[in-house]
Enzyme design. Structure first.
Site, short mmCIF file in Angstrom:
data_model
loop_
_atom_site.label_atom_id
_atom_site.label_comp_id
_atom_site.label_asym_id
_atom_site.label_seq_id
_atom_site.Cartn_x
_atom_site.Cartn_y
_atom_site.Cartn_z
N ARG A 162 0.84 -1.21 0.00
CA ARG A 162 0.00 0.00 0.00
C ARG A 162 0.87 1.26 0.00
NH1 ARG A 162 -4.29 0.01 4.50
NH2 ARG A 162 -5.04 1.77 3.30
N GLN A 208 -9.34 10.08 8.10
CA GLN A 208 -9.19 8.68 8.50
C GLN A 208 -8.22 7.98 7.55
OE1 GLN A 208 -13.41 6.96 9.41
NE2 GLN A 208 -13.70 8.74 8.13
N ASN A 209 -7.80 8.70 6.52
CA ASN A 209 -6.96 8.08 5.49
C ASN A 209 -5.50 8.04 5.93
OD1 ASN A 209 -9.30 8.00 4.08
ND2 ASN A 209 -8.82 9.72 2.73
N HIS A 242 -6.06 7.89 11.91
CA HIS A 242 -5.76 6.46 11.77
C HIS A 242 -4.30 6.22 11.36
CE1 HIS A 242 -10.32 5.37 11.20
NE2 HIS A 242 -9.99 5.63 12.45
N GLY A 281 -16.68 11.53 1.83
CA GLY A 281 -16.18 10.24 1.38
C GLY A 281 -15.97 9.21 2.47
P1 OAD Z 1 -15.31 3.12 3.45
O1 OAD Z 1 -14.77 2.25 2.39
O2 OAD Z 1 -16.02 2.48 4.60
O3 OAD Z 1 -16.34 4.17 2.82
C1 OAD Z 1 -16.01 4.92 1.68
C2 OAD Z 1 -17.17 5.85 1.34
O4 OAD Z 1 -16.79 6.66 0.26
C3 OAD Z 1 -18.46 5.14 0.95
O5 OAD Z 1 -19.58 5.74 1.62
C4 OAD Z 1 -18.56 5.37 -0.56
O6 OAD Z 1 -19.90 5.50 -1.02
C5 OAD Z 1 -17.83 6.69 -0.69
N1 OAD Z 1 -17.21 6.90 -2.01
C6 OAD Z 1 -16.67 5.99 -2.86
N2 OAD Z 1 -16.18 6.58 -3.96
C7 OAD Z 1 -16.41 7.92 -3.81
C8 OAD Z 1 -16.13 9.06 -4.60
N3 OAD Z 1 -15.53 8.97 -5.79
N4 OAD Z 1 -16.52 10.26 -4.13
C9 OAD Z 1 -17.14 10.39 -2.92
N5 OAD Z 1 -17.42 9.33 -2.14
C10 OAD Z 1 -17.05 8.11 -2.55
O7 OAD Z 1 -14.11 4.07 3.94
P2 OAD Z 1 -13.99 4.92 5.28
O8 OAD Z 1 -15.31 5.45 5.69
O9 OAD Z 1 -12.88 5.87 5.09
O10 OAD Z 1 -9.78 2.26 9.23
O11 OAD Z 1 -13.55 3.82 6.32
C11 OAD Z 1 -13.27 4.20 7.64
C12 OAD Z 1 -12.17 3.35 8.19
O12 OAD Z 1 -12.49 1.97 8.00
C13 OAD Z 1 -10.82 3.49 7.50
O13 OAD Z 1 -10.08 4.59 7.94
C14 OAD Z 1 -10.15 2.21 7.84
C15 OAD Z 1 -11.29 1.27 7.57
O14 OAD Z 1 -11.26 0.07 8.26
C16 OAD Z 1 -8.73 1.59 9.67
O15 OAD Z 1 -8.05 0.90 8.94
C17 OAD Z 1 -8.48 1.77 11.14
#
Ligand code: OAD
Length: 236
Positions: free
Chosen positions: A59, A91-92, A109, A176
């Site tokens: 990654r 969170q990224n 994170h 996002g």
């Molecule tokens: P997710 O994969 O859970 O959610 C991503 C979100 O982005 C979803 O609601 C999609 O609909 C949206 N999305 C996708 N493509 C998009 C785009 N082009 N424009 C706008 N939105 C878009 O990711 P996170 O919410 O970031 O933690 O996940 C949270 C945490 O879960 C991460 O930081 C990670 C993961 O497990 C750890 O690793 C501790």
């Protein structure tokens, strides 16, 4: 659009999707290809350090093949041109906000481009693979580095500062993120409970917590974030 003084922006994997980084929970996302228990827990690292390092090494390498997109650039523009104080809580673990020019970024994170030493606890800038014999730049201990990322079961970083920011903001924007992972998923309710801030969700689709926001706009971040930033900067 009213004038805001203290803007807090929470970002998640969706903001980096158009740069070519996988999200976690969308179809084909990282958690469909890998089991959390195998790569993202302290127990996984204790059981299989090389397998876990390999996941994060790949990654980290992938970051060099991608670039910030229009959404990252728009947030950097907002910070540079706005009279308001702008803070990004992300969170990224990628570095795309910084590479777009944002300065005020909290990585709750962790960061792929840092390694943390299990001996001295320091997190150091780290660009290459973490090898089994890699030495800590801070204390010199060999073979004691782990990725500086928060795993499931660990406490996110910067929570005190985040708490103060959420209490002080008058605009909270979530971009996002699926709203599936706490504590970040609870930030909007924390802000709403104080009743001071306007709250906005910008996402491809309604998140799990979409009903908590005053306002929402749906579409790809690369399109809707620049439009929203333009409105904030011009007051229209
Ligand atoms: P997710 O994969 O859970 O959610 C991503 C979100 O982005 C979803 O609601 C999609 O609909 C949206 N999305 C996708 N493509 C998009 C785009 N082009 N424009 C706008 N939105 C878009 O990711 P996170 O919410 O970031 O933690 O996940 C949270 C945490 O879960 C991460 O930081 C990670 C993961 O497990 C750890 O690793 C501790």
């Amino acid at each position: 659009m009213r004038k805001f003084e203290e803007i807090v922006i929470l970002t998640g994997a969706g903001i980096s999707a158009e740069s070519g980084l996988s999200t976690f929970r969308d179809a084909g996302g990282l958690w469909e290809k890998h089991r959390i228990e195998d790569v993202a827990t302290p127990e996984a690292f204790a059981r299989d350090p090389e397998g876990v390092q390999k996941f994060y090494n790949l990654r980290r390498r992938h970051l060099d093949e991608v670039a910030p997109n229009a959404a990252h650039r728009a947030l950097a523009r907002l910070e540079a041109e706005s009279d308001s104080r702008v803070t990004i809580i992300t969170q990224n673990v990628d570095d795309l906000h910084e590479r777009a020019g944002s300065r005020n970024v909290l990585h709750m994170h962790g960061e792929l481009k840092k390694a943390r030493c299990l001996e001295c606890g320091r997190a150091s800038r780290w660009e290459d693979d973490i090898e089994p014999t890699s030495a800590c730049p801070a204390c010199g201990a060999a073979g004691r580095l782990r990725p500086h990322v928060v795993w499931f079961g660990e406490i996110p970083l910067e929570l005190d500062r985040i708490d103060r920011l959420l209490g002080a903001c008058d605009l909270f924007v979530s971009i996002g993120t699926s709203g599936a992972v706490y504590p970040a998923a609870g930030f909007v309710s924390q802000v709403r409970a104080l009743g001071r801030a306007h709250t906005v969700e910008l996402n491809l689709e309604p998140s799990a917590g979409s009903h908590f926001f005053h306002e929402a706009r749906y579409g790809p971040a690369g399109t809707i974030v620049p439009l929203f930033v333009e409105e904030l900067l011009t007051g229209r």
